[in-house]
Design a protein around this motif. Sequence first.
Motif, PDB file in Angstrom:
ATOM      1  N   ILE A  64       6.808  77.089  28.146  1.00 44.46           N
ATOM      2  CA  ILE A  64       6.069  77.048  26.876  1.00 44.46           C
ATOM      3  C   ILE A  64       4.921  78.049  26.923  1.00 44.46           C
ATOM      4  O   ILE A  64       4.687  78.791  25.968  1.00 44.46           O
ATOM      5  CB  ILE A  64       5.565  75.615  26.589  1.00 44.46           C
ATOM      6  N   ASP A  65       4.208  78.095  28.054  1.00 42.42           N
ATOM      7  CA  ASP A  65       3.131  79.084  28.220  1.00 42.42           C
ATOM      8  C   ASP A  65       3.658  80.509  28.077  1.00 42.42           C
ATOM      9  O   ASP A  65       3.016  81.355  27.455  1.00 42.42           O
ATOM     10  CB  ASP A  65       2.462  78.939  29.588  1.00 42.42           C
ATOM     11  N   ASP A  66       4.818  80.776  28.666  1.00 41.81           N
ATOM     12  CA  ASP A  66       5.398  82.122  28.607  1.00 41.81           C
ATOM     13  C   ASP A  66       5.628  82.576  27.169  1.00 41.81           C
ATOM     14  O   ASP A  66       5.368  83.730  26.834  1.00 41.81           O
ATOM     15  CB  ASP A  66       6.721  82.181  29.371  1.00 41.81           C
ATOM     16  N   GLU A  67       6.114  81.684  26.324  1.00 42.69           N
ATOM     17  CA  GLU A  67       6.365  82.066  24.930  1.00 42.69           C
ATOM     18  C   GLU A  67       5.062  82.446  24.244  1.00 42.69           C
ATOM     19  O   GLU A  67       5.017  83.365  23.424  1.00 42.69           O
ATOM     20  CB  GLU A  67       7.067  80.945  24.168  1.00 42.69           C
ATOM     21  N   SER A  68       3.975  81.779  24.585  1.00 48.92           N
ATOM     22  CA  SER A  68       2.676  82.088  23.976  1.00 48.92           C
ATOM     23  C   SER A  68       2.197  83.483  24.344  1.00 48.92           C
ATOM     24  O   SER A  68       1.386  84.066  23.628  1.00 48.92           O
ATOM     25  CB  SER A  68       1.627  81.066  24.429  1.00 48.92           C
ATOM     26  N   ASP A  72       5.531  88.524  19.851  1.00 47.42           N
ATOM     27  CA  ASP A  72       5.715  87.811  18.587  1.00 47.42           C
ATOM     28  C   ASP A  72       6.208  86.393  18.880  1.00 47.42           C
ATOM     29  O   ASP A  72       7.382  86.075  18.661  1.00 47.42           O
ATOM     30  CB  ASP A  72       6.716  88.574  17.708  1.00 47.42           C
ATOM     31  N   PRO A  73       5.322  85.519  19.387  1.00 49.68           N
ATOM     32  CA  PRO A  73       5.760  84.184  19.794  1.00 49.68           C
ATOM     33  C   PRO A  73       6.130  83.309  18.597  1.00 49.68           C
ATOM     34  O   PRO A  73       5.569  83.446  17.519  1.00 49.68           O
ATOM     35  CB  PRO A  73       4.543  83.620  20.527  1.00 49.68           C
ATOM     36  N   SER A  74       7.106  82.419  18.809  1.00 49.93           N
ATOM     37  CA  SER A  74       7.461  81.474  17.744  1.00 49.93           C
ATOM     38  C   SER A  74       8.035  80.213  18.366  1.00 49.93           C
ATOM     39  O   SER A  74       8.612  80.239  19.464  1.00 49.93           O
ATOM     40  CB  SER A  74       8.475  82.084  16.779  1.00 49.93           C
ATOM     41  N   ASP A  75       7.879  79.118  17.646  1.00 54.02           N
ATOM     42  CA  ASP A  75       8.435  77.850  18.105  1.00 54.02           C
ATOM     43  C   ASP A  75       9.955  77.930  18.200  1.00 54.02           C
ATOM     44  O   ASP A  75      10.550  77.386  19.126  1.00 54.02           O
ATOM     45  CB  ASP A  75       8.053  76.717  17.140  1.00 54.02           C
ATOM     46  N   ARG A  76      10.579  78.594  17.269  1.00 49.59           N
ATOM     47  CA  ARG A  76      12.045  78.687  17.240  1.00 49.59           C
ATOM     48  C   ARG A  76      12.582  79.418  18.475  1.00 49.59           C
ATOM     49  O   ARG A  76      13.534  78.969  19.113  1.00 49.59           O
ATOM     50  CB  ARG A  76      12.490  79.374  15.957  1.00 49.59           C
ATOM     51  N   LYS A  90      19.699  66.984  34.074  1.00 46.83           N
ATOM     52  CA  LYS A  90      20.184  65.642  33.767  1.00 46.83           C
ATOM     53  C   LYS A  90      19.266  64.865  32.822  1.00 46.83           C
ATOM     54  O   LYS A  90      19.716  63.947  32.152  1.00 46.83           O
ATOM     55  CB  LYS A  90      20.421  64.842  35.047  1.00 46.83           C
ATOM     56  N   ASP A  91      17.992  65.224  32.752  1.00 48.25           N
ATOM     57  CA  ASP A  91      17.067  64.517  31.868  1.00 48.25           C
ATOM     58  C   ASP A  91      16.822  65.251  30.548  1.00 48.25           C
ATOM     59  O   ASP A  91      16.011  64.814  29.737  1.00 48.25           O
ATOM     60  CB  ASP A  91      15.730  64.266  32.583  1.00 48.25           C
ATOM     61  N   TRP A  92      17.500  66.375  30.338  1.00 44.44           N
ATOM     62  CA  TRP A  92      17.388  67.134  29.090  1.00 44.44           C
ATOM     63  C   TRP A  92      18.534  66.687  28.186  1.00 44.44           C
ATOM     64  O   TRP A  92      19.702  66.783  28.545  1.00 44.44           O
ATOM     65  CB  TRP A  92      17.487  68.622  29.363  1.00 44.44           C
ATOM     66  N   ILE A  93      18.206  66.188  27.019  1.00 39.28           N
ATOM     67  CA  ILE A  93      19.231  65.701  26.094  1.00 39.28           C
ATOM     68  C   ILE A  93      19.211  66.589  24.863  1.00 39.28           C
ATOM     69  O   ILE A  93      18.167  66.758  24.224  1.00 39.28           O
ATOM     70  CB  ILE A  93      18.963  64.239  25.705  1.00 39.28           C
ATOM     71  N   ARG A  94      20.350  67.152  24.553  1.00 40.36           N
ATOM     72  CA  ARG A  94      20.428  67.997  23.362  1.00 40.36           C
ATOM     73  C   ARG A  94      20.384  67.121  22.113  1.00 40.36           C
ATOM     74  O   ARG A  94      21.095  66.128  22.034  1.00 40.36           O
ATOM     75  CB  ARG A  94      21.700  68.816  23.374  1.00 40.36           C
ATOM     76  N   PRO A  95      19.565  67.499  21.150  1.00 42.45           N
ATOM     77  CA  PRO A  95      19.528  66.721  19.904  1.00 42.45           C
ATOM     78  C   PRO A  95      20.767  66.988  19.059  1.00 42.45           C
ATOM     79  O   PRO A  95      21.575  67.862  19.385  1.00 42.45           O
ATOM     80  CB  PRO A  95      18.265  67.249  19.212  1.00 42.45           C
ATOM     81  N   HIS A  96      20.880  66.285  17.991  1.00 41.35           N
ATOM     82  CA  HIS A  96      21.960  66.521  17.030  1.00 41.35           C
ATOM     83  C   HIS A  96      21.908  68.002  16.636  1.00 41.35           C
ATOM     84  O   HIS A  96      20.813  68.556  16.478  1.00 41.35           O
ATOM     85  CB  HIS A  96      21.757  65.630  15.803  1.00 41.35           C
ATOM     86  N   PRO A  97      23.052  68.674  16.490  1.00 38.61           N
ATOM     87  CA  PRO A  97      23.053  70.109  16.162  1.00 38.61           C
ATOM     88  C   PRO A  97      22.189  70.470  14.953  1.00 38.61           C
ATOM     89  O   PRO A  97      21.594  71.540  14.910  1.00 38.61           O
ATOM     90  CB  PRO A  97      24.533  70.405  15.887  1.00 38.61           C
ATOM     91  N   ARG A  98      22.095  69.577  14.014  1.00 39.05           N
ATOM     92  CA  ARG A  98      21.265  69.829  12.826  1.00 39.05           C
ATOM     93  C   ARG A  98      19.778  69.916  13.190  1.00 39.05           C
ATOM     94  O   ARG A  98      18.999  70.558  12.493  1.00 39.05           O
ATOM     95  CB  ARG A  98      21.513  68.689  11.837  1.00 39.05           C
ATOM     96  N   LEU A  99      19.389  69.295  14.302  1.00 39.22           N
ATOM     97  CA  LEU A  99      17.972  69.251  14.694  1.00 39.22           C
ATOM     98  C   LEU A  99      17.644  70.159  15.873  1.00 39.22           C
ATOM     99  O   LEU A  99      16.508  70.181  16.338  1.00 39.22           O
ATOM    100  CB  LEU A  99      17.585  67.806  15.046  1.00 39.22           C
ATOM    101  N   LYS A 100      18.618  70.928  16.362  1.00 33.47           N
ATOM    102  CA  LYS A 100      18.387  71.717  17.574  1.00 33.47           C
ATOM    103  C   LYS A 100      17.322  72.796  17.406  1.00 33.47           C
ATOM    104  O   LYS A 100      16.768  73.265  18.381  1.00 33.47           O
ATOM    105  CB  LYS A 100      19.687  72.330  18.081  1.00 33.47           C
ATOM    106  N   HIS A 101      16.998  73.185  16.164  1.00 36.16           N
ATOM    107  CA  HIS A 101      15.957  74.194  15.930  1.00 36.16           C
ATOM    108  C   HIS A 101      14.581  73.555  15.745  1.00 36.16           C
ATOM    109  O   HIS A 101      13.607  74.261  15.535  1.00 36.16           O
ATOM    110  CB  HIS A 101      16.292  75.041  14.697  1.00 36.16           C
ATOM    111  N   THR A 116       9.125  67.119  18.721  1.00 35.19           N
ATOM    112  CA  THR A 116       9.301  68.034  17.604  1.00 35.19           C
ATOM    113  C   THR A 116       8.374  69.207  17.841  1.00 35.19           C
ATOM    114  O   THR A 116       7.189  69.025  18.095  1.00 35.19           O
ATOM    115  CB  THR A 116       8.965  67.331  16.270  1.00 35.19           C
ATOM    116  N   VAL A 117       8.907  70.430  17.749  1.00 31.54           N
ATOM    117  CA  VAL A 117       8.159  71.588  18.204  1.00 31.54           C
ATOM    118  C   VAL A 117       7.307  72.278  17.142  1.00 31.54           C
ATOM    119  O   VAL A 117       6.783  73.337  17.403  1.00 31.54           O
ATOM    120  CB  VAL A 117       9.076  72.639  18.862  1.00 31.54           C
TER     121      VAL A 117
END
Length: 130
Positions: A64-68, A72-76, A90-101, A116-117
């Motif tokens: 997260i620090d690296d993106e900052s 041209d940093p962005s949440d997306r 193993k502890d990373w869970i992908r959200p529903h594809p509609r919410l992945k962004h 939520t980012v």
Amino acid sequence: TFNRSVFENELALYRKEKLNMTASEMHAPPSNSACMELFSGVHKETNKKVNAMKRIDRGLLLNIDDESLNIDPSDRKMLANLHRTFGAHKDWIRPHPRLKHEQFIIRHFAGQVKYTVGYFVEKNMDKLPK
């Protein structure tokens, strides 16, 4: 770890108060170490004599620090990188594809937590008051 310390203190209190518990009622606390490594990264001992530590895997917080620090940093972009980097953990869970962004989900010992980012990068760039 913190969880184990709390658990051991509770057991000591139960014994002091002479609460009767069977061995089957006294379960060890769940380990949260894999989740903590997801946040902070994994360290590997490189020199046993001086006990020096070398970071071999960058955790979520450093990513997260690296993106900052990008031009041209962005949440997306940050979230796409997080999904790409940690998707196999193993502890990373992908959200529903509609919410992945918009979000990512991490499994903690107590359950799944959705993040939520919106404004992550902006908040991470805030300067401390002088």
